[in-house]
Design a protein around this motif. Structure first.
Motif, mmCIF file in Angstrom:
data_model
loop_
_atom_site.group_PDB
_atom_site.id
_atom_site.type_symbol
_atom_site.label_atom_id
_atom_site.label_comp_id
_atom_site.label_asym_id
_atom_site.label_seq_id
_atom_site.Cartn_x
_atom_site.Cartn_y
_atom_site.Cartn_z
ATOM 1 N N GLN A 1 93.120 60.364 45.666
ATOM 2 C CA GLN A 1 93.339 61.797 45.920
ATOM 3 C C GLN A 1 93.232 62.098 47.414
ATOM 4 O OE1 GLN A 1 90.343 63.147 43.180
ATOM 5 N NE2 GLN A 1 91.867 63.931 41.727
ATOM 6 N N MET A 2 92.324 61.405 48.088
ATOM 7 C CA MET A 2 92.226 61.581 49.544
ATOM 8 C C MET A 2 93.546 61.204 50.212
ATOM 9 S SD MET A 2 89.515 62.967 50.561
ATOM 10 C CE MET A 2 89.912 62.810 52.305
ATOM 11 N N LEU B 1 98.660 54.401 57.834
ATOM 12 C CA LEU B 1 98.096 53.117 58.243
ATOM 13 C C LEU B 1 97.062 52.659 57.222
ATOM 14 C CD1 LEU B 1 97.363 50.783 60.233
ATOM 15 C CD2 LEU B 1 95.835 52.392 61.389
ATOM 16 N N ARG C 1 96.228 54.243 48.242
ATOM 17 C CA ARG C 1 95.795 55.468 48.917
ATOM 18 C C ARG C 1 96.796 55.852 50.015
ATOM 19 N NH1 ARG C 1 90.204 55.165 52.192
ATOM 20 N NH2 ARG C 1 91.599 53.978 53.534
ATOM 21 N N GLU D 1 89.146 59.294 43.468
ATOM 22 C CA GLU D 1 88.939 60.187 44.611
ATOM 23 C C GLU D 1 89.548 59.606 45.879
ATOM 24 O OE1 GLU D 1 84.820 62.593 43.586
ATOM 25 O OE2 GLU D 1 84.663 60.569 44.394
ATOM 26 N N GLY E 1 88.879 50.078 55.037
ATOM 27 C CA GLY E 1 88.379 51.442 55.216
ATOM 28 C C GLY E 1 88.420 52.298 53.969
ATOM 29 N N VAL E 2 88.136 51.701 52.813
ATOM 30 C CA VAL E 2 88.069 52.555 51.624
ATOM 31 C C VAL E 2 86.771 53.364 51.683
ATOM 32 C CG1 VAL E 2 89.370 50.922 50.205
ATOM 33 C CG2 VAL E 2 86.886 50.893 50.140
ATOM 34 N N PHE E 3 86.763 54.498 51.007
ATOM 35 C CA PHE E 3 85.553 55.307 50.960
ATOM 36 C C PHE E 3 84.677 54.758 49.844
ATOM 37 C CE2 PHE E 3 88.898 58.209 52.552
ATOM 38 C CZ PHE E 3 88.402 58.348 53.839
ATOM 39 N N ALA E 4 83.655 53.991 50.237
ATOM 40 C CA ALA E 4 82.871 53.241 49.264
ATOM 41 C C ALA E 4 82.152 54.153 48.280
ATOM 42 C CB ALA E 4 81.864 52.352 49.991
ATOM 43 N N ARG E 5 81.748 55.320 48.727
ATOM 44 C CA ARG E 5 80.959 56.200 47.858
ATOM 45 C C ARG E 5 81.830 57.218 47.120
ATOM 46 N NH1 ARG E 5 76.416 57.814 52.014
ATOM 47 N NH2 ARG E 5 78.000 57.048 53.448
ATOM 48 N N LEU E 6 83.142 57.068 47.238
ATOM 49 C CA LEU E 6 84.044 57.877 46.424
ATOM 50 C C LEU E 6 84.603 56.978 45.321
ATOM 51 C CD1 LEU E 6 83.761 59.831 48.816
ATOM 52 C CD2 LEU E 6 86.217 60.187 48.763
ATOM 53 N N HIS F 1 95.625 63.185 62.387
ATOM 54 C CA HIS F 1 95.734 63.795 61.062
ATOM 55 C C HIS F 1 97.075 64.477 60.853
ATOM 56 C CE1 HIS F 1 94.989 68.026 62.249
ATOM 57 N NE2 HIS F 1 94.286 67.489 63.214
ATOM 58 N N TYR G 1 95.808 64.002 50.592
ATOM 59 C CA TYR G 1 95.161 65.168 51.202
ATOM 60 C C TYR G 1 96.145 66.094 51.935
ATOM 61 C CZ TYR G 1 91.786 67.909 53.866
ATOM 62 O OH TYR G 1 91.056 68.939 54.402
ATOM 63 N N SER G 2 97.133 65.511 52.580
ATOM 64 C CA SER G 2 98.030 66.350 53.388
ATOM 65 C C SER G 2 99.165 66.952 52.560
ATOM 66 C CB SER G 2 98.588 65.548 54.562
ATOM 67 O OG SER G 2 99.235 64.398 54.063
#
Ligand SMILES: Nc1ncnc2c1ncn2[C@@H]1O[C@H](COP(=O)(O)OP(=O)(O)OP(=O)(O)O)[C@@H](O)[C@H]1O
Ligand SMILES: [Mg+2]
Lengths: 307, 238
Positions: free
Chosen positions: B102-103, B84, B151, B99, B90-95, B75, B106-107
């Motif tokens: 936006q992830m 990477l 992303r 979002e 590896g997308v966030f399926a439930r976002l 991280h 995050y940093s």
């Protein structure tokens, strides 16, 4: 009719407390796929901490409302520290161990906490000081007193607040991301250990409030109260669909209703053979029924997705 | 030669006792588009995951921007400019799409700049703009690849690593993704591209490495590799 309404009121009040505790189970499950069976004991510790600090503060002559607020804060802080420590000590070292291992440490932690509480607070029931003259309000022939009303409204407000945090903030987004895919979340720059710690602390803060609510509602606290309460809240979480926040809230309220209505009418159903003292049995009927007929719960997704 | 942004020396990675990467060397200069090709199981994904910090090397060194990454957690590498796009996206399926993006930021904490970058991503990928409130899990494979790339770009990386961005996509979508990679490279970002589609990869890249059973067997200018007999035989079906 009045009885029915009364049972519904009692059920919703108790159910809102179950919901707060169930949220703790479901948040941890959602993020780690782990059932934190020590969570019920955190509720108990919260109740005990709140009660002790309340008695102490009142003894120091601090006005009741201020004393109550302070003891809520103290209980929350204590439980957050406890939740944080439980994760660090009992679960984190086992993050990659077989699933059974953290389950066993959870039981170990429960036993330790119970015994610790027994050593500190003894085996006796502690009564909740009478702070406010709790006025009964009647409507439709049923009675709701001030304490019940406060519990219910506060619980709903807290749940609404939690939903805002989870769905509208950066932290909440990170929690959902970690719950879904830890590797991908790390690739976004999320420190997953930090998010996991925060999740435990949030759940424990809710547990502290729930503990205080239970003891205020029944007027009692006891070192053994966490066991049954935890098991029922876990049932509520499973009923709603474990891992699902809305499910935990729905499950909590429903379980409260089922219990209360069940206890109210069990005598009629069984021709007086079983009385309302069998109320605790309903939670376990519900648990078994859900596990047999709909293991994913009311709002849950198929469990396979989480394997 | 300019000082490399990334320099990997004698990198070794093992799963339990099984060595998947057996001492590789590679480097990437600032602004360079480098590809890493090789057949299934060669160790490409393992290499990228190790560079991102998801796996820990059993030997060797990773220097990034003059810093040894040995004790830098995954991280923390994001904030340093390493991103990477993982194999399988590896997308966030439930976002939602938004979002997810936006992830990616995050940093970062430069709110206004993040908003501007979001707008830029929707310009770069107009299809995502129309679907910003949609759950990412409901998107097509190609759209999910766009989400994954956008992303990653949201973190403003200096080195973007892509693991098989063309996997499972229809030819038209592959074209689109590769055009985007070219555009990003033109902005001066360093890119490490892992691909099964060796021809396309060598066409967009400046240099290339060929990996076989955990070792680098060939490396050089992309054009030379494209013309070499060994590569033609093994990867281009000639
Ligand atoms: N989690 C794992 N545990 C054990 N072995 C693994 C694991 N992941 C990969 N391997 C092994 O390491 C080797 C390299 O795998 P890797 O995924 O890096 O290959 P790759 O070059 O990315 O292949 P592909 O083109 O199919 O994606 C393979 O032999 C694979 O079986
Ligand atoms: Mg791979």
């Amino acid at each position: 009719m009045e009885i029915l309404l009364q049972q519904i009121i009692n059920g919703l009040v108790q159910g809102s407390v179950y919901a707060l505790v169930a949220l703790g189970y479901t948040m941890v499950y959602g993020i780690l796929g782990l059932i934190n069976f020590a969570h019920g004991e955190v509720v108990m510790i919260g109740a005990m901490l709140a009660l002790s600090s309340l008695t102490t503060l009142l003894g120091m002559g601090i006005p009741p409302v201020l004393a109550l607020l302070l003891s809520i804060v103290l209980a929350m802080l204590g439980c957050m520290a406890l939740g944080y420590s439980i994760e660090r000590i009992a679960y984190r070292p086992l993050r990659h161990a077989p699933r059974l291992a953290p389950l066993i440490t959870a039981i170990g932690v429960s036993i330790v906490l119970q015994n610790l509480a027994m050593m500190i607070w003894g085996r006796e029931y502690h009564s909740f000081p009478q702070l406010i003259a709790s006025h009964p309000h009647t409507f439709g022939g049923a009675i709701i007193n001030d304490i019940q009303a406060i519990i219910f409204i506060l619980a709903l407000a807290i749940m609404a607040g939690l939903m805002v945090v989870v769905h509208r903030t950066r932290l909440g987004r990170a929690m959902r991301a970690v719950a879904e895919n830890q590797h991908a979340a790390q690739l976004m720059g999320v420190d997953i250990n930090r998010v996991i710690s925060i999740t435990f602390m949030l759940g424990s803060a809710l547990a502290a409030i729930a503990g205080l609510m239970v003891s205020a509602n029944y007027g009692l606290a006891h070192y053994y109260m966490g066991f049954l309460l935890g098991l029922k809240a876990f049932t509520a979480a499973v009923l709603g669909g474990i891992g699902n926040l809305r499910g935990a809230m729905l499950g909590g309220l429903l379980l409260g209703l089922i219990e209360s209505l069940g206890a109210g009418y069990i005598g009629d159903f069984t021709g007086g053979f079983l009385g309302s003292n069998y109320q605790d049995v309903f939670a376990f009927f519900v648990l078994i029924a859900v596990l047999v007929f709909r293991p994913s719960g009311l709002l849950g997704e198929r469990l396979a997705e989480r394997a | 030669m300019t000082k490399p942004l990334l320099e990997v020396r004698d990198l070794q990675v093992a799963y339990g006792g099984i060595k998947a990467v057996k001492g590789i060397n590679l480097h990437i200069a600032p602004g360079e588009l480098v590809t890493l090709i090789g057949s299934n199981g060669a160790g490409k994904t393992t290499t990228l995951k190790t560079l991102a910090g998801l796996l820990h090397p059993s030997g060797g060194q990773i220097q990034y921007d003059g810093r040894n990454l040995h004790n830098v957690a995954a991280h923390q590498r994001v904030a340093m400019g390493l991103a990477l796009v993982p194999e399988g996206r590896g997308v966030f399926a439930r976002l939602t799409v938004q979002e997810n993006l936006q992830m990616g930021a995050y940093s970062r904490d430069d709110k206004n700049e993040i908003a501007a970058d979001l707008a830029r991503m929707y310009e770069l990928f107009p299809r995502l703009a129309e679907r910003r409130e949609q759950l990412a899990g409901t998107l097509s494979g190609g759209e999910q690849q766009m989400v994954a790339m956008a992303r990653a770009l949201m973190s403003r990386p200096r080195l973007l690593m892509l693991d098989e961005p063309s996997m499972g996509l229809a030819p038209l979508m592959v074209q689109k993704i590769f055009e985007t990679i070219r555009d990003i490279a033109a902005l001066g970002m360093s890119i490490l591209l892992v691909e099964q589609n060796a021809r396309l990869a060598l066409q967009v890249a400046v240099r290339g490495y060929v990996m076989e059973s955990g070792a680098i067997t060939l490396s050089g200018e992309a054009g030379e590799l494209l013309g070499s007999d060994a590569v033609q035989h093994a990867y281009l079906g000639a």
